[in-house]
Write a protein that holds these residues in place. Structure first.
Motif, PDB file in Angstrom:
ATOM      1  N   UNK A   1       0.845  -1.197   0.000  1.00  0.00           N
ATOM      2  CA  UNK A   1       0.000   0.000   0.000  1.00  0.00           C
ATOM      3  C   UNK A   1       0.876   1.242   0.000  1.00  0.00           C
ATOM      4  N   UNK A   2       0.490   2.218  -0.791  1.00  0.00           N
ATOM      5  CA  UNK A   2       1.224   3.471  -0.856  1.00  0.00           C
ATOM      6  C   UNK A   2       2.341   3.488  -1.888  1.00  0.00           C
ATOM      7  N   UNK A   3       2.684   2.336  -2.456  1.00  0.00           N
ATOM      8  CA  UNK A   3       3.716   2.278  -3.497  1.00  0.00           C
ATOM      9  C   UNK A   3       3.010   2.249  -4.853  1.00  0.00           C
ATOM     10  N   UNK A   4       3.405   3.157  -5.722  1.00  0.00           N
ATOM     11  CA  UNK A   4       2.733   3.275  -7.016  1.00  0.00           C
ATOM     12  C   UNK A   4       3.436   2.468  -8.091  1.00  0.00           C
ATOM     13  N   UNK A   5       2.675   2.106  -9.108  1.00  0.00           N
ATOM     14  CA  UNK A   5       3.201   1.367 -10.253  1.00  0.00           C
ATOM     15  C   UNK A   5       4.334   2.130 -10.932  1.00  0.00           C
ATOM     16  N   UNK A   6       4.322   3.437 -10.812  1.00  0.00           N
ATOM     17  CA  UNK A   6       5.329   4.263 -11.470  1.00  0.00           C
ATOM     18  C   UNK A   6       6.753   3.898 -11.039  1.00  0.00           C
ATOM     19  N   UNK A   7       6.899   3.214  -9.919  1.00  0.00           N
ATOM     20  CA  UNK A   7       8.233   2.813  -9.466  1.00  0.00           C
ATOM     21  C   UNK A   7       8.919   1.888 -10.461  1.00  0.00           C
ATOM     22  N   UNK A   8       8.157   1.252 -11.324  1.00  0.00           N
ATOM     23  CA  UNK A   8       8.729   0.318 -12.292  1.00  0.00           C
ATOM     24  C   UNK A   8       9.221   1.022 -13.564  1.00  0.00           C
ATOM     25  N   UNK A   9       8.947   2.328 -13.681  1.00  0.00           N
ATOM     26  CA  UNK A   9       9.298   3.075 -14.885  1.00  0.00           C
ATOM     27  C   UNK A   9      10.557   3.897 -14.627  1.00  0.00           C
ATOM     28  N   UNK A  10      11.575   3.659 -15.436  1.00  0.00           N
ATOM     29  CA  UNK A  10      12.815   4.429 -15.334  1.00  0.00           C
ATOM     30  C   UNK A  10      12.601   5.841 -15.864  1.00  0.00           C
ATOM     31  N   UNK A  11      13.538   6.724 -15.582  1.00  0.00           N
ATOM     32  CA  UNK A  11      13.450   8.124 -16.010  1.00  0.00           C
ATOM     33  C   UNK A  11      13.256   8.253 -17.524  1.00  0.00           C
ATOM     34  N   UNK A  12      13.869   7.357 -18.302  1.00  0.00           N
ATOM     35  CA  UNK A  12      13.769   7.413 -19.771  1.00  0.00           C
ATOM     36  C   UNK A  12      12.577   6.625 -20.316  1.00  0.00           C
ATOM     37  N   UNK A  13      11.627   6.312 -19.457  1.00  0.00           N
ATOM     38  CA  UNK A  13      10.395   5.582 -19.776  1.00  0.00           C
ATOM     39  C   UNK A  13      10.610   4.098 -20.083  1.00  0.00           C
ATOM     40  N   UNK A  14      11.838   3.598 -19.941  1.00  0.00           N
ATOM     41  CA  UNK A  14      12.031   2.160 -20.075  1.00  0.00           C
ATOM     42  C   UNK A  14      11.518   1.493 -18.806  1.00  0.00           C
ATOM     43  N   UNK A  15      11.204   0.218 -18.922  1.00  0.00           N
ATOM     44  CA  UNK A  15      10.721  -0.539 -17.768  1.00  0.00           C
ATOM     45  C   UNK A  15      11.919  -1.068 -16.995  1.00  0.00           C
ATOM     46  N   UNK A  16      11.858  -0.950 -15.692  1.00  0.00           N
ATOM     47  CA  UNK A  16      12.934  -1.390 -14.818  1.00  0.00           C
ATOM     48  C   UNK A  16      12.897  -2.919 -14.718  1.00  0.00           C
ATOM     49  N   UNK A  17      13.787  -3.565 -15.452  1.00  0.00           N
ATOM     50  CA  UNK A  17      13.805  -5.032 -15.462  1.00  0.00           C
ATOM     51  C   UNK A  17      14.312  -5.613 -14.146  1.00  0.00           C
ATOM     52  N   UNK A  18      15.046  -4.834 -13.387  1.00  0.00           N
ATOM     53  CA  UNK A  18      15.502  -5.316 -12.089  1.00  0.00           C
ATOM     54  C   UNK A  18      14.293  -5.635 -11.208  1.00  0.00           C
ATOM     55  N   UNK A  19      13.239  -4.816 -11.337  1.00  0.00           N
ATOM     56  CA  UNK A  19      12.019  -5.040 -10.563  1.00  0.00           C
ATOM     57  C   UNK A  19      11.070  -6.030 -11.242  1.00  0.00           C
ATOM     58  N   UNK A  20      11.047  -6.016 -12.580  1.00  0.00           N
ATOM     59  CA  UNK A  20      10.060  -6.830 -13.300  1.00  0.00           C
ATOM     60  C   UNK A  20      10.538  -8.245 -13.626  1.00  0.00           C
ATOM     61  N   UNK A  21      11.820  -8.433 -13.831  1.00  0.00           N
ATOM     62  CA  UNK A  21      12.337  -9.738 -14.262  1.00  0.00           C
ATOM     63  C   UNK A  21      11.894 -10.913 -13.393  1.00  0.00           C
ATOM     64  N   UNK A  22      11.839 -10.756 -12.067  1.00  0.00           N
ATOM     65  CA  UNK A  22      11.373 -11.893 -11.265  1.00  0.00           C
ATOM     66  C   UNK A  22       9.941 -12.337 -11.611  1.00  0.00           C
ATOM     67  N   UNK A  23       9.150 -11.450 -12.146  1.00  0.00           N
ATOM     68  CA  UNK A  23       7.767 -11.793 -12.519  1.00  0.00           C
ATOM     69  C   UNK A  23       7.691 -12.378 -13.929  1.00  0.00           C
ATOM     70  N   UNK A  24       8.789 -12.305 -14.651  1.00  0.00           N
ATOM     71  CA  UNK A  24       8.894 -12.907 -15.984  1.00  0.00           C
ATOM     72  C   UNK A  24       9.718 -14.192 -15.936  1.00  0.00           C
ATOM     73  N   UNK A  25      10.424 -14.395 -14.835  1.00  0.00           N
ATOM     74  CA  UNK A  25      11.402 -15.475 -14.715  1.00  0.00           C
ATOM     75  C   UNK A  25      12.408 -15.415 -15.856  1.00  0.00           C
ATOM     76  N   UNK A  26      12.703 -14.195 -16.290  1.00  0.00           N
ATOM     77  CA  UNK A  26      13.669 -13.958 -17.367  1.00  0.00           C
ATOM     78  C   UNK A  26      13.986 -12.476 -17.427  1.00  0.00           C
ATOM     79  N   UNK A  27      15.068 -12.162 -18.090  1.00  0.00           N
ATOM     80  CA  UNK A  27      15.393 -10.778 -18.409  1.00  0.00           C
ATOM     81  C   UNK A  27      15.158 -10.621 -19.908  1.00  0.00           C
ATOM     82  N   UNK A  28      14.272  -9.711 -20.302  1.00  0.00           N
ATOM     83  CA  UNK A  28      13.948  -9.571 -21.727  1.00  0.00           C
ATOM     84  C   UNK A  28      15.134  -9.075 -22.552  1.00  0.00           C
ATOM     85  N   UNK A  29      15.238  -9.598 -23.755  1.00  0.00           N
ATOM     86  CA  UNK A  29      16.220  -9.103 -24.723  1.00  0.00           C
ATOM     87  C   UNK A  29      15.779  -7.744 -25.258  1.00  0.00           C
ATOM     88  N   UNK A  30      14.463  -7.542 -25.342  1.00  0.00           N
ATOM     89  CA  UNK A  30      13.894  -6.331 -25.915  1.00  0.00           C
ATOM     90  C   UNK A  30      13.805  -5.230 -24.866  1.00  0.00           C
TER      91      UNK A  30
END
Length: 163
Positions: free
Chosen positions: A45-74
Motif C-alpha cells: 500500500x502506498x507504493x505506485x506502479x510508477x516505481x517500475x518506470x525508469x526516467x527514460x520511460x524504459x521498464x525497470x527489469x531489475x524489478x520486473x524480471x522476477x515476474x517474468x522469470x527472465x530478463x527480456x532481450x527487448x
C-alpha cells in the motif's frame, strides 16, 4: 487501468532465481503486460506502479524480471501517466502520452475546461490551446482524445459519437 486484485490461487509468490541468474530471452509485449499485472498485485500500500518506470520511460527489469522469470532481450517503454506499454518501434507514443497528459492536467487547472477542439464530439485534443498557454514544447505526430475516465488521453479514436 491495472487492477490491484489479490490473487487467491496457491502459486508460489517467490521466485527461485536472483536477477543475475535469470535467463535472457525474447519476451512478448503480452508477457510484459502480464508480469506488470503480477508486479502490481504485490505492491505494498502506498507504493505506485510508477516505481517500475525508469526516467527514460524504459521498464525497470531489475524489478520486473522476477515476474517474468527472465530478463527480456527487448526494451519496452511505459507511459508514466497512462501506464500503457510500448515496444521499441512505438516508444515515442509513451513520451507523447506523458507530454500531452501533463499539459492537459495543467490546462484544466488553469482554465477549468478541457483543451478540446470546440464542438468535436470525440474530445480531440486541441494542441493550439495547449500551445497558447505555453504548456507544450512540440506537437506530437499522433492525434489524442480525452476520455471520460479521469480525463486520461488515448491515441485510439472513439468508435461512435457521444449522445
Amino acid at each position: 487501468m491495472w487492477g490491484r486484485k489479490k490473487r487467491n490461487n496457491k502459486k508460489k509468490d517467490t521466485h527461485q532465481y536472483s536477477n543475475d541468474e535469470l535467463p535472457k530471452r525474447d519476451v512478448s509485449i503480452h508477457e510484459v503486460r502480464q508480469a506488470i499485472q503480477r508486479f502490481t498485485s504485490h505492491l505494498p500500500n502506498g507504493v505506485e506502479l510508477q516505481t517500475i518506470i525508469n526516467e527514460d520511460n524504459t521498464i525497470n527489469y531489475e524489478l520486473l524480471s522476477p515476474y517474468l522469470d527472465a530478463t527480456p532481450n527487448e526494451t519496452y517503454y511505459m507511459s508514466k501517466e497512462t501506464y500503457e506499454v510500448f515496444d521499441e518501434k512505438d516508444k515515442q507514443l509513451a513520451f507523447d502520452l506523458d507530454h500531452i497528459q501533463q499539459a492537459i492536467d495543467r490546462y484544466m487547472k488553469q482554465t477549468n475546461e478541457l483543451p478540446i477542439i470546440d464542438g468535436d464530439p470525440y474530445n480531440k485534443v486541441n494542441y493550439f490551446k495547449l500551445e497558447r498557454l505555453g504548456l507544450i514544447s512540440y506537437r506530437p505526430e499522433f492525434t489524442f482524445y480525452i476520455t471520460d475516465e479521469e480525463y486520461l488521453i488515448t491515441y485510439e479514436a472513439p468508435s461512435s459519437k457521444k449522445g
